[in-house]
Scaffold this motif. Structure first.
Motif, PDB file in Angstrom:
ATOM      1  N   PHE A 141       5.683 -51.111  -1.547  1.00 14.25           N
ATOM      2  CA  PHE A 141       4.336 -51.689  -1.577  1.00 14.25           C
ATOM      3  C   PHE A 141       3.333 -50.826  -1.298  1.00 14.25           C
ATOM      4  O   PHE A 141       3.368 -49.954  -0.362  1.00 14.25           O
ATOM      5  N   VAL A 142       1.984 -50.669  -2.181  1.00 14.90           N
ATOM      6  CA  VAL A 142       0.861 -50.282  -1.921  1.00 14.90           C
ATOM      7  C   VAL A 142      -0.305 -51.374  -1.665  1.00 14.90           C
ATOM      8  O   VAL A 142      -0.348 -52.260  -2.398  1.00 14.90           O
ATOM      9  N   VAL A 143      -1.030 -51.263  -0.689  1.00 14.58           N
ATOM     10  CA  VAL A 143      -1.708 -52.417  -0.370  1.00 14.58           C
ATOM     11  C   VAL A 143      -3.465 -51.779  -0.491  1.00 14.58           C
ATOM     12  O   VAL A 143      -3.435 -50.469   0.085  1.00 14.58           O
ATOM     13  N   SER A 144      -4.101 -52.590  -1.189  1.00 14.64           N
ATOM     14  CA  SER A 144      -5.325 -52.185  -1.494  1.00 14.64           C
ATOM     15  C   SER A 144      -6.437 -52.976  -1.654  1.00 14.64           C
ATOM     16  O   SER A 144      -6.007 -54.141  -2.132  1.00 14.64           O
ATOM     17  N   GLY A 145      -7.621 -52.893  -1.002  1.00 17.96           N
ATOM     18  CA  GLY A 145      -8.827 -53.930  -1.090  1.00 17.96           C
ATOM     19  C   GLY A 145      -8.927 -54.537   0.318  1.00 17.96           C
ATOM     20  O   GLY A 145      -8.252 -54.440   1.039  1.00 17.96           O
ATOM     21  N   VAL A 146      -9.654 -55.824   0.302  1.00 13.39           N
ATOM     22  CA  VAL A 146      -9.994 -56.573   1.402  1.00 13.39           C
ATOM     23  C   VAL A 146      -9.307 -57.890   1.130  1.00 13.39           C
ATOM     24  O   VAL A 146      -9.356 -58.281  -0.005  1.00 13.39           O
TER      25      VAL A 146
ATOM     26  N   GLN B 257     -12.636 -47.451   3.116  1.00 12.91           N
ATOM     27  CA  GLN B 257     -12.057 -46.351   2.831  1.00 12.91           C
ATOM     28  C   GLN B 257     -11.103 -46.098   3.852  1.00 12.91           C
ATOM     29  O   GLN B 257     -10.028 -45.162   3.770  1.00 12.91           O
ATOM     30  N   GLN B 258     -11.598 -46.249   5.251  1.00  7.11           N
ATOM     31  CA  GLN B 258     -10.841 -45.849   6.426  1.00  7.11           C
ATOM     32  C   GLN B 258      -9.511 -46.572   6.347  1.00  7.11           C
ATOM     33  O   GLN B 258      -8.574 -46.021   6.621  1.00  7.11           O
ATOM     34  N   GLU B 259      -9.499 -47.947   6.038  1.00 12.27           N
ATOM     35  CA  GLU B 259      -8.621 -48.695   5.844  1.00 12.27           C
ATOM     36  C   GLU B 259      -7.419 -48.281   4.968  1.00 12.27           C
ATOM     37  O   GLU B 259      -6.438 -48.327   5.088  1.00 12.27           O
ATOM     38  N   GLU B 260      -7.866 -47.951   3.654  1.00 10.39           N
ATOM     39  CA  GLU B 260      -7.090 -47.478   2.648  1.00 10.39           C
ATOM     40  C   GLU B 260      -6.379 -46.221   3.149  1.00 10.39           C
ATOM     41  O   GLU B 260      -5.044 -46.045   2.738  1.00 10.39           O
ATOM     42  N   LEU B 261      -7.031 -45.103   4.001  1.00 11.20           N
ATOM     43  CA  LEU B 261      -6.492 -44.160   4.158  1.00 11.20           C
ATOM     44  C   LEU B 261      -5.416 -44.388   5.335  1.00 11.20           C
ATOM     45  O   LEU B 261      -4.263 -43.461   5.292  1.00 11.20           O
TER      46      LEU B 261
ATOM     47  N   SER C 157      -1.618 -60.495  -6.159  1.00 10.91           N
ATOM     48  CA  SER C 157      -2.635 -60.999  -5.028  1.00 10.91           C
ATOM     49  C   SER C 157      -2.313 -61.262  -3.946  1.00 10.91           C
ATOM     50  O   SER C 157      -0.931 -61.141  -3.577  1.00 10.91           O
ATOM     51  N   GLU C 158      -2.992 -61.252  -2.740  1.00 13.44           N
ATOM     52  CA  GLU C 158      -2.714 -61.719  -1.458  1.00 13.44           C
ATOM     53  C   GLU C 158      -1.837 -63.012  -1.402  1.00 13.44           C
ATOM     54  O   GLU C 158      -0.758 -63.076  -0.780  1.00 13.44           O
TER      55      GLU C 158
ATOM     56  N   GLU D 164      -9.662 -57.756  -2.749  1.00 15.59           N
ATOM     57  CA  GLU D 164     -11.019 -57.684  -3.331  1.00 15.59           C
ATOM     58  C   GLU D 164     -11.407 -56.149  -3.114  1.00 15.59           C
ATOM     59  O   GLU D 164     -11.098 -55.436  -2.290  1.00 15.59           O
ATOM     60  N   ASN D 165     -12.441 -55.848  -3.984  1.00 15.07           N
ATOM     61  CA  ASN D 165     -12.882 -54.454  -4.049  1.00 15.07           C
ATOM     62  C   ASN D 165     -11.922 -53.350  -4.058  1.00 15.07           C
ATOM     63  O   ASN D 165     -11.864 -52.288  -3.656  1.00 15.07           O
ATOM     64  N   MET D 166     -10.751 -53.469  -4.604  1.00 18.37           N
ATOM     65  CA  MET D 166      -9.697 -52.415  -4.944  1.00 18.37           C
ATOM     66  C   MET D 166     -10.297 -51.469  -5.838  1.00 18.37           C
ATOM     67  O   MET D 166     -10.825 -51.578  -7.002  1.00 18.37           O
TER      68      MET D 166
END
Length: 679
Positions: A610-615, A290-294, A669-670, A650-652
């Motif tokens: 772009f929006v980046v989400s997940g691992v 969640q820190q990375e998402e923010l 995808s990546e 993953e885990n978006m």
């Protein structure tokens, strides 16, 4: 047993005893027995220099002398923290978080210790580097001094990552501070003012053996690195403790802002029972994904907030109001106060900001005023005790002329400050522009400080920053306190600054409203000073996050438009600026993005958001965002109708997925994203 085996056994034993005593506060050996073992190890190491180890416990006593501390760039930037002062501030912060991340949000609450920020780098379990926070982008290498602090492990225990950084605070406990001052007073020396400044100053002592004599401690609070073996902040603290770091056990997991406030309220009272200075609580989103998402703003992480304890307030008399002139010509009124103790320091001056603030508070000379420290750092006047006002008091009349050059001040519509428009002839402006140019975040010229700049200007050796590149050693030698070596270092520092990248040179020019972040955006977009000088106002506004005010200021600075605007009368002539730029070009200062940087940049993704989400598996989130920006795209933190692609790992979060589908945003995808770039 061989000498090498005996040395290794003693080193391991002493490391363990150090850990038990300084980290766990649980001594397992007497001081006498510890000293006996240490002396035995010292004798063996002296007899067998072939078994030297830079991290031996014997080196804790210091002895290395550092004349100049090397400036080191942080691999991971050390950000500042946004501050909050109320439950409402924290609730607003939480609402912003919940708009950007999916799932339950938990928080870690940690005390904000008041010391000197430090970044420690470990490779294969060995401390290899210790760097001060500096400006967040780069700091000073103080490894020799940090190695003398007993609570800093030189070698780690357990199952740790191959390479990582850990951030912490170097503090001086109250007991140690009191003892140091008792010793200084007994020796007839002036006592230190407060633990924080003493701890910070200790890190820059040239003799590490002097640092070793000071009872400093290092309290660690955060792991930094790629693919860390933890998923939450709390787990990171627990693992760091197992590896041998001194991690405060006070940290608590909270599931709501109400629990955060309860933690704050408890420690606002009980912090006075602690052995260290504290000035607040740091609240962090616990989940690292969640820190990375923010992510981050230009200055601070969106996933952390510092809640500051109630500030101490004192009252004192305002003796006189004086006025300072800044490098842009901005006038700042200053309250000169009867000295008063506040939060561990003696306060003599405080900013009054502008004419509106003086009028709002009706501040007058002779008033009894209330003073606080903003964030417990910067003194500010927050009110006047009208009951104590002298009978003969008269309202403050704001000055009309510049206190330095007597030029009539101007104040443009919508601006809070008055300005001196005499940029060419007002000494503080001339000196201030050059001081800004050489500052650490700008050209960072080694061997040249603010006082020397003033000396050079006063002796008519320079009148603008381009003049620096014409200085010769023989010109400097007649100056006060300027020896041969100092003069040579100054000239060498100026020459070395020619390698500073374009974005920092652009910031160094001192264009009004062009700070570090704006300079980076302009450098990235226009790629050279020539292209920027030709840009019209509408072209500048089209650049991401560049508004009308910045655009007008840039246009006025370079004279790329004939229109008159509210900044033109505040700028030196555009012709003079262009002449200075030409001289900087001739001096081979970097006024365009380097070929190596340009080689990694394309327009492949130009115009796409772009929006980046997940691992992600192949590249890190940070690398992925950089690839987007290097290829002309823009990274956004939230999905909207303007979003072109969501790069999903993953885990978006399900809500982001649902929103993208509802708005018809392409989800890739990546691998698909990397294929767009031919990778």
């Amino acid at each position: 047993m061989t000498a090498e085996e005996k040395i290794n056994i003693l080193r391991n034993e002493l490391r363990e005893h150090n850990y038990n005593y300084y980290v766990l506060d649980n001594a397992t050996i007497t001081d006498y027995d510890f000293d006996v073992k240490l002396k035995e190890l010292q004798a063996l190491e002296l007899a067998h220099p072939e078994f030297y180890d830079a991290n031996s416990p014997t080196l804790r006593v210091g002895g290395e002398v550092t004349k100049n501390f090397e400036t080191v760039k942080h691999e991971f930037r050390m950000y500042s923290l946004d501050n909050s002062y109320s439950k409402e501030d924290l609730e607003d912060w939480e609402n912003r978080i919940k708009k950007q991340v999916d799932g339950k949000v938990e928080y870690t609450c940690e005390l904000k210790y008041d010391g000197a920020s430090m970044s420690l780098t470990y490779e294969n379990g060995v401390l290899i580097k210790a760097v001060t926070r500096g400006d967040g982008f780069q700091g000073d290498n103080v490894t020799a001094n940090i190695k003398t602090i007993k609570s800093v492990p030189l070698k780690l225990k357990g199952d740790f990552p191959q390479k990582f950084e850990i951030r912490g605070e170097i503090v001086l406990p109250f007991d140690g501070f009191i003892k140091m001052n008792e010793e200084r007073e007994a020796a007839g020396e002036e006592p230190y003012r407060n633990p924080r400044n003493t701890a910070s100053g200790s890190l820059k002592l040239q003799d590490s053996s002097e640092v070793a004599r000071r009872p400093l401690e290092c309290l660690l609070y955060g792991l930094v690195g790629e693919k860390l073996p933890v998923k939450t902040q709390m787990e990171g603290l627990e693992e760091a403790s197992k590896w041998g770091f001194k991690v405060p056990s006070i940290a608590k997991l909270a599931t709501s802002i109400d629990e955060v406030i309860a933690f704050v309220n408890y420690w606002d009272i009980h912090r006075h029972d602690l052995p260290y200075e504290t000035d607040g609580v740091v609240v962090k989103v616990n989940n690292l994904q969640q820190q990375e998402e923010l992510g981050y703003t230009a200055k601070a992480p969106r996933w952390a907030m510092a809640y500051k304890f109630k500030t101490e307030r004192v009252s004192t008399i305002l003796s006189e109001i004086t006025y300072q002139v800044g490098r842009t010509g901005a006038i700042t009124p200053v309250a000169n106060l009867e000295p008063v103790e506040l939060a561990g320091t003696t306060v003599k001056r405080a900013s009054l900001h502008n004419a509106d603030q003086i009028e709002k508070l009706d501040i007058r000379e002779g008033d009894m005023v209330y003073v606080e420290k903003g964030g417990e750092i910067i003194p500010k006047i927050i009110g006047v005790n009208l009951e104590e006002r002298p009978i003969n008091s008269t309202p403050t009349k704001y000055i009309e002329d510049c206190p330095e050059c007597a030029t009539r001040l101007v104040r443009t519509e919508g601006d809070a400050k008055h300005y001196c428009p005499n940029e060419k002839g007002c000494p503080p402006q001339i000196i201030g522009r050059i001081q800004h140019f050489i500052s650490r975040k700008a050209m960072d010229i080694e061997g040249l400080g603010g006082e020397t700049v003033a000396l050079l200007v006063e002796n008519n050796l320079i009148s603008n920053y381009a003049d620096l590149y014409d200085l010769k050693v023989e010109q400097l030698l007649p100056l006060e306190r300027m020896a041969q070596k100092s003069a040579e270092n100054l000239v060498a520092g100026v020459i070395a600054s020619k390698e500073v990248p374009f974005e920092r040179v652009l910031f160094a020019l001192g264009i009004r409203f062009v700070g570090e972040t704006v300079a980076k955006k302009l450098a990235k977009h226009f790629k050279s000073i020539d292209a920027l000088m030709l840009a019209k106002e509408e072209e500048l506004i089209a650049v991401d996050e560049i508004g009308e005010r910045i655009a007008q200021s840039v246009v006025a600075f370079f004279g790329s438009s004939t229109s008159t605007d509210l900044f033109s009368e505040l700028s030196p002539s555009a012709e003079e600026n262009r002449d200075i730029i030409e001289r900087l070009k001739n001096a081979n200062v970097q006024l365009q993005i380097s070929e190596s940087e340009l080689a990694n940049q394309t327009d492949t993704l130009d115009g796409n958001i772009f929006v980046v989400s997940g691992v992600f598996a192949r590249v890190s989130r940070t690398e992925l965002k950089k690839l987007i920006e290097d290829n002309g795209g823009k990274v956004s933190g939230s999905i909207s109708g303007k979003t072109n692609y969501v790069v999903a790992g993953e885990n978006m979060g399900p809500s982001k997925l649902a929103k993208a589908e509802t708005l018809g945003v392409a989800i890739i995808s990546e691998d698909e994203f990397l294929a767009m770039l031919g990778l």
